[in-house]
Design an enzyme around this catalytic site. Structure first.
Site, PDB file in Angstrom:
ATOM      1  NE  ARG A 145      -3.590  -6.958  -0.431  1.00  0.00           N
ATOM      2  CZ  ARG A 145      -3.603  -8.228  -0.049  1.00  0.00           C
ATOM      3  NH1 ARG A 145      -4.051  -9.157  -0.850  1.00  0.00           N
ATOM      4  NH2 ARG A 145      -3.149  -8.575   1.137  1.00  0.00           N
ATOM      5  CG  ASP A 171       2.668 -10.905   0.706  1.00  0.00           C
ATOM      6  OD1 ASP A 171       1.793 -10.763   1.581  1.00  0.00           O
ATOM      7  OD2 ASP A 171       2.672 -10.286  -0.377  1.00  0.00           O
ATOM      8  NE  ARG A 184       0.219 -11.533   6.687  1.00  0.00           N
ATOM      9  CZ  ARG A 184      -0.539 -10.553   6.217  1.00  0.00           C
ATOM     10  NH1 ARG A 184      -0.765 -10.453   4.924  1.00  0.00           N
ATOM     11  NH2 ARG A 184      -1.092  -9.688   7.046  1.00  0.00           N
ATOM     12  CG  HIS A 244       0.554  -7.184  -1.311  1.00  0.00           C
ATOM     13  ND1 HIS A 244       1.085  -8.049  -0.376  1.00  0.00           N
ATOM     14  CD2 HIS A 244      -0.285  -6.364  -0.615  1.00  0.00           C
ATOM     15  CE1 HIS A 244       0.603  -7.753   0.822  1.00  0.00           C
ATOM     16  NE2 HIS A 244      -0.234  -6.746   0.696  1.00  0.00           N
TER      17      HIS A 244
HETATM   18  N1  LIG Z   1       1.041  -3.441   1.550  1.00  0.00           N
HETATM   19  C1  LIG Z   1       0.690  -4.223   2.571  1.00  0.00           C
HETATM   20  O1  LIG Z   1       1.325  -5.252   2.819  1.00  0.00           O
HETATM   21  C2  LIG Z   1      -0.472  -3.811   3.446  1.00  0.00           C
HETATM   22  C3  LIG Z   1      -0.754  -4.509   4.635  1.00  0.00           C
HETATM   23  C4  LIG Z   1      -1.801  -4.049   5.435  1.00  0.00           C
HETATM   24  C5  LIG Z   1      -2.551  -2.941   5.053  1.00  0.00           C
HETATM   25  N2  LIG Z   1      -2.268  -2.324   3.887  1.00  0.00           N
HETATM   26  C6  LIG Z   1      -3.005  -1.135   3.443  1.00  0.00           C
HETATM   27  O2  LIG Z   1      -2.543  -0.015   4.210  1.00  0.00           O
HETATM   28  C7  LIG Z   1      -3.557   0.982   4.243  1.00  0.00           C
HETATM   29  C8  LIG Z   1      -3.814   1.408   5.670  1.00  0.00           C
HETATM   30  O3  LIG Z   1      -4.375   0.355   6.431  1.00  0.00           O
HETATM   31  P1  LIG Z   1      -4.813   0.605   7.958  1.00  0.00           P
HETATM   32  O4  LIG Z   1      -5.276  -0.700   8.473  1.00  0.00           O
HETATM   33  O5  LIG Z   1      -3.750   1.355   8.659  1.00  0.00           O
HETATM   34  O6  LIG Z   1      -6.060   1.577   7.736  1.00  0.00           O
HETATM   35  P2  LIG Z   1      -6.657   2.656   8.782  1.00  0.00           P
HETATM   36  O7  LIG Z   1      -8.012   3.002   8.311  1.00  0.00           O
HETATM   37  O8  LIG Z   1      -6.491   2.155  10.175  1.00  0.00           O
HETATM   38  O9  LIG Z   1      -5.697   3.918   8.584  1.00  0.00           O
HETATM   39  C9  LIG Z   1      -5.683   4.676   7.422  1.00  0.00           C
HETATM   40  C10 LIG Z   1      -5.460   6.106   7.860  1.00  0.00           C
HETATM   41  O10 LIG Z   1      -5.263   6.898   6.681  1.00  0.00           O
HETATM   42  C11 LIG Z   1      -5.826   8.177   6.962  1.00  0.00           C
HETATM   43  N3  LIG Z   1      -6.032   8.904   5.728  1.00  0.00           N
HETATM   44  C12 LIG Z   1      -6.978   8.721   4.783  1.00  0.00           C
HETATM   45  N4  LIG Z   1      -6.818   9.628   3.782  1.00  0.00           N
HETATM   46  C13 LIG Z   1      -5.753  10.383   4.106  1.00  0.00           C
HETATM   47  C14 LIG Z   1      -5.067  11.456   3.486  1.00  0.00           C
HETATM   48  N5  LIG Z   1      -5.478  11.947   2.315  1.00  0.00           N
HETATM   49  N6  LIG Z   1      -4.001  11.991   4.098  1.00  0.00           N
HETATM   50  C15 LIG Z   1      -3.565  11.506   5.298  1.00  0.00           C
HETATM   51  N7  LIG Z   1      -4.170  10.483   5.935  1.00  0.00           N
HETATM   52  C16 LIG Z   1      -5.241   9.931   5.355  1.00  0.00           C
HETATM   53  C17 LIG Z   1      -7.117   7.848   7.697  1.00  0.00           C
HETATM   54  O11 LIG Z   1      -7.637   8.969   8.414  1.00  0.00           O
HETATM   55  C18 LIG Z   1      -6.663   6.698   8.602  1.00  0.00           C
HETATM   56  O12 LIG Z   1      -6.276   7.164   9.875  1.00  0.00           O
HETATM   57  C19 LIG Z   1      -4.767   0.339   3.542  1.00  0.00           C
HETATM   58  O13 LIG Z   1      -4.811   0.725   2.199  1.00  0.00           O
HETATM   59  C20 LIG Z   1      -4.487  -1.142   3.647  1.00  0.00           C
HETATM   60  O14 LIG Z   1      -5.173  -1.891   2.684  1.00  0.00           O
HETATM   61  C21 LIG Z   1      -1.246  -2.731   3.080  1.00  0.00           C
END
Ligand SMILES: NC(=O)c1ccc[n+]([C@@H]2O[C@H](COP(=O)([O-])OP(=O)(O)OC[C@H]3O[C@@H](n4cnc5c(N)ncnc54)[C@H](O)[C@@H]3O)[C@@H](O)[C@H]2O)c1
Length: 312
Positions: free
Chosen positions: A88, A148, A151, A175
């Site tokens: 991360r 978490d 999970r 996280h």
């Molecule tokens: N906090 C948590 O528990 C947790 C859990 C899972 C994923 N995540 C995080 O969430 C984020 C998204 O994951 P995902 O699997 O949906 O990824 P993904 O790639 O499927 O989706 C991300 C989206 O963001 C868009 N994007 C990028 N830059 C942008 C901007 N400036 N403005 C608007 N949209 C924009 C992309 O086009 C894409 O569609 C990642 O950073 C991932 O690590 C966090």
């Protein structure tokens, strides 16, 4: 009521889908930077409305923040997901610029919005939002511990061979795989401490599986998970818009609570109409507090990257 989800990727779209199915808003804006992507996802979801029987109107937009105006809650999922083998922490450089820009645009049109940060590294992205947006701390919530903890309860339910809804338990701290702390001592099965139901070896395995829960799925799926992260985001939105005042572990600004300051870290909080409302003080024993302090040190080291990048 209007809600915005930024990022129409795996997590954002799943979060939006859950928000619509639960009818948490009359209007839901899904925004992405990729041309036509959010529009496509929104139309696909709207075509489930008559099948699922929900009334929420979902509208997809490409980077047009004027459409998000007047949102009560904005969920930020935009950014790169973690690839297999990627930490991360490695995501920080890329996602910090995205999260800051997105949050500023949201507030331009929805100055009263409560911001839920999901993009990773989430603890640092939440701190970035806290430091750069100038909002009251209660309006910035990082979603990590909610997932978490879900999970943790999943792995406990497998070990106990029980219904996971009969379990209580939560994960505090950062996280990251090495920074989260499953609080086994406080986990219960219908009020019975799980420490009386499982041997130490099994409890240790449950905690270890929880900590690498995200990485396990990334290995299996080739990208990070989305069903539980999206549902966890929607659960926080639900507690806000329905003023449920439920207890979730969220990443929030600490000012001396749990012995830490000038940091956003996962602790149990009440979530309601005003965002996160109260931090619940579970007394940590010496070793839990030591783990929490170690977790804070690791997150602080990541936060330092923001200062190096002159983002805070
Ligand atoms: N906090 C948590 O528990 C947790 C859990 C899972 C994923 N995540 C995080 O969430 C984020 C998204 O994951 P995902 O699997 O949906 O990824 P993904 O790639 O499927 O989706 C991300 C989206 O963001 C868009 N994007 C990028 N830059 C942008 C901007 N400036 N403005 C608007 N949209 C924009 C992309 O086009 C894409 O569609 C990642 O950073 C991932 O690590 C966090």
């Amino acid at each position: 009521m209007k809600i915005t989800v930024v990022g129409a990727g795996a997590v954002g779209a799943t979060c939006a889908d859950n928000i619509a199915r639960k009818e948490l808003a009359e209007e839901l804006i899904l925004l992405d930077i990729k041309e036509g992507f959010a529009e496509g996802k929104a139309i696909d979801m709207m075509q489930t409305a008559t099948l699922l029987g929900f009334d929420t109107k979902i509208k997809g937009v490409t980077n047009d923040y004027s459409q998000t105006a007047g949102s009560a809650v904005a969920v930020i999922t935009s950014g790169l997901p973690r690839k297999p083998g990627m930490t991360r922490e490695e995501l920080i450089g890329i996602n910090a610029g995205i999260v800051k820009g997105v949050a500023e645009n949201i507030l331009k049109y929805s100055p009263d919005a409560i911001i839920i940060v999901i993009s990773n590294p989430m603890d640092t992205m939440t701190y970035l939002a806290l430091k750069s947006l100038g909002l009251p701390k209660n309006r910035i919530i990082g979603m990590g511990g909610t997932l978490d903890s879900a999970r943790f309860k999943y792995y406990l339910s497998v070990a106990l061979n029980c219904n996971s809804n009969d379990l209580q338990g939560f994960v505090i701290g950062g996280h990251g795989d090495t920074t989260m702390i499953p609080l086994t001592r406080y986990a219960t099965y219908q009020s019975l401490p799980v420490t009386e139901l499982l041997d130490q070896e099994t409890l240790d395995k449950v905690a270890a599986d929880t900590m690498v829960g995200g990485a396990t799925l990334t290995g299996l799926l080739g990208t990070s998970a989305w069903y539980a992260p999206g549902a966890a985001g929607a659960a926080l939105v639900e507690s806000i818009v329905r003023d449920e005042k439920k207890l979730f572990t969220c990443c929030v600004s600490l000012e001396g609570e749990y012995g830490q300051s000038d940091i956003c870290l996962g602790v149990p909080v009440i979530v309601g109409r005003n965002g996160w409302e109260t931090i619940i003080d579970y007394k940590l024993n010496e070793s839990e507090q030591a783990s929490f302090n170690k977790s804070a040190d690791a997150v602080r080291a990541m936060n330092a990257v923001l200062a190096e990048m002159k983002l805070v």
